[in-house]
Design an enzyme around this catalytic site. Structure first.
Site, short mmCIF file in Angstrom:
data_model
loop_
_atom_site.label_atom_id
_atom_site.label_comp_id
_atom_site.label_asym_id
_atom_site.label_seq_id
_atom_site.Cartn_x
_atom_site.Cartn_y
_atom_site.Cartn_z
N THR A 121 -4.65 -4.77 1.29
CA THR A 121 -3.87 -3.53 1.43
C THR A 121 -4.65 -2.49 2.23
OG1 THR A 121 -4.63 -2.62 -0.70
CG2 THR A 121 -2.63 -3.97 -0.71
N ASP A 122 -5.98 -2.57 2.22
CA ASP A 122 -6.76 -1.67 3.07
C ASP A 122 -6.49 -1.96 4.54
OD1 ASP A 122 -8.95 0.44 3.14
OD2 ASP A 122 -9.84 -1.13 4.40
N LYS B 129 0.85 -1.19 0.00
CA LYS B 129 0.00 0.00 0.00
C LYS B 129 0.89 1.24 0.00
CE LYS B 129 -4.48 1.19 0.55
NZ LYS B 129 -5.56 0.66 -0.32
#
EC number: 1.7.3.3
Length: 308
Positions: A65-66, A5
């Site tokens: 990735t959040d 990210k």
């Protein structure tokens, strides 16, 4: 094979102040309050257990990735240190401690700086810095990158880089560019004295990467001090090229900080072009240079200093 990210903007108010740093002759910087501690973070993770997500579409081991973003934001509240690099190591170690499928992590960030603003003193006699209102800075910023893996299950640093990026400096006189190759392709005139405008990124690595974390503030190298070394050397040195200038800056950085192993530069020549030199005294009119622009990259270590 990796994923991650980026552009994770995180802001922490009232972080631990940076205190006890060693001062140097070129800089008045002796610490920062960290009332606002802002970073733009990028995390990259590796691990063989992520292969099925690429080859088979099997996301069993994938950390979204959040979720990585949320992990970074949460840990900003848990971090009790005072430096960019220390936070990166804290987050990177946290990923390795939490997710066994991650075998290596690289966490990097650009500092989001805030300028102090003057407000009238309570007695009306002069000004002081506000402790409440700040301005988002458009100037240079600190940079850091920490890579980690495991050694007997414990996160360890395998690579470290610190830096200051986006530094832009203009010297109105005392810089030249002469003695270069003259052939059928040369149209650039030699200049015994010129207004020199450069943009500059400076990066450095420590002999002991643990020094980058700031736990011993006397061995920590603040980006503000390296920034100040750059402009002081620029002021002092009559350079014959940007290459000459950055070499002299590098020598001074290595001289001031014996705990550093190396320093690296990425420079770009943005020197203005003369339009009028017929004005009184030293006055002139200049304009922006057209594209393309020249660049310089250079790395040096303690051996370069020892040769002086």
């Amino acid at each position: 094979m990796n994923y991650g990210k980026e552009n994770v903007a995180v802001y922490r108010t009232y972080a631990t102040p940076l205190e006890g740093v060693r001062t140097i002759p070129e800089s008045s910087f002796d610490g920062r309050d960290n009332v606002l501690f802002g970073l733009d973070v990028r995390v990259q993770v590796e691990g063989e257990e992520f292969l099925p997500s690429f080859s088979e579409g099997d996301n069993t081991k994938v950390v979204a990735t959040d979720s990585m973003k949320n992990f970074i934001l949460h840990h900003a509240g848990e971090y009790d240190g005072a430096t960019l690099e220390g936070f990166l190591e804290f987050v990177g170690s946290g990923f390795l401690d939490t997710y066994s499928q991650m075998s290596a992590v690289e966490v990097s960030a650009d500092e989001i700086r805030f300028d102090e603003l003057p407000v009238p003193e309570d007695d009306g006699d002069g000004y002081e810095a506000s402790d409440l209102v700040f301005r988002v800075s458009d100037n240079e910023s600190g940079y850091g990158s920490i890579s980690l893996t495991r050694d007997d299950g414990t996160p360890v640093i395998t690579d470290q880089t610190s830096g200051v990026t986006g530094l832009e400096l203009v010297k109105v006189e005392g810089s030249s560019f002469t003695g270069y190759v003259q052939d059928e392709y040369t149209t650039l005139p030699e200049r015994e004295d010129r207004t020199l405008y450069i943009s500059l990124d400076i990066f450095w690595s420590y002999d002991d990467p643990e020094d980058a974390l700031g736990e011993d503030p006397e061995r920590y190298v603040p980006s503000e001090q390296v920034r100040d070394i750059a402009h002081v050397v620029f002021d002092e040195v009559d350079s014959n090229s940007i290459q000459d200038l950055i070499y002299q800056i590098g020598l001074r950085v290595l001289e001031r900080y014996p705990q550093l192993a190396s320093v690296r530069f990425e420079a770009n020549n943005r020197t203005w072009l003369s339009v009028r030199d017929d004005l009184d005294g030293d006055a002139s009119v200049l304009r922006e240079p057209p594209a393309p622009t020249g660049f310089q990259q250079f790395s040096m270590d303690r051996g370069d200093l020892d040769e002086q």
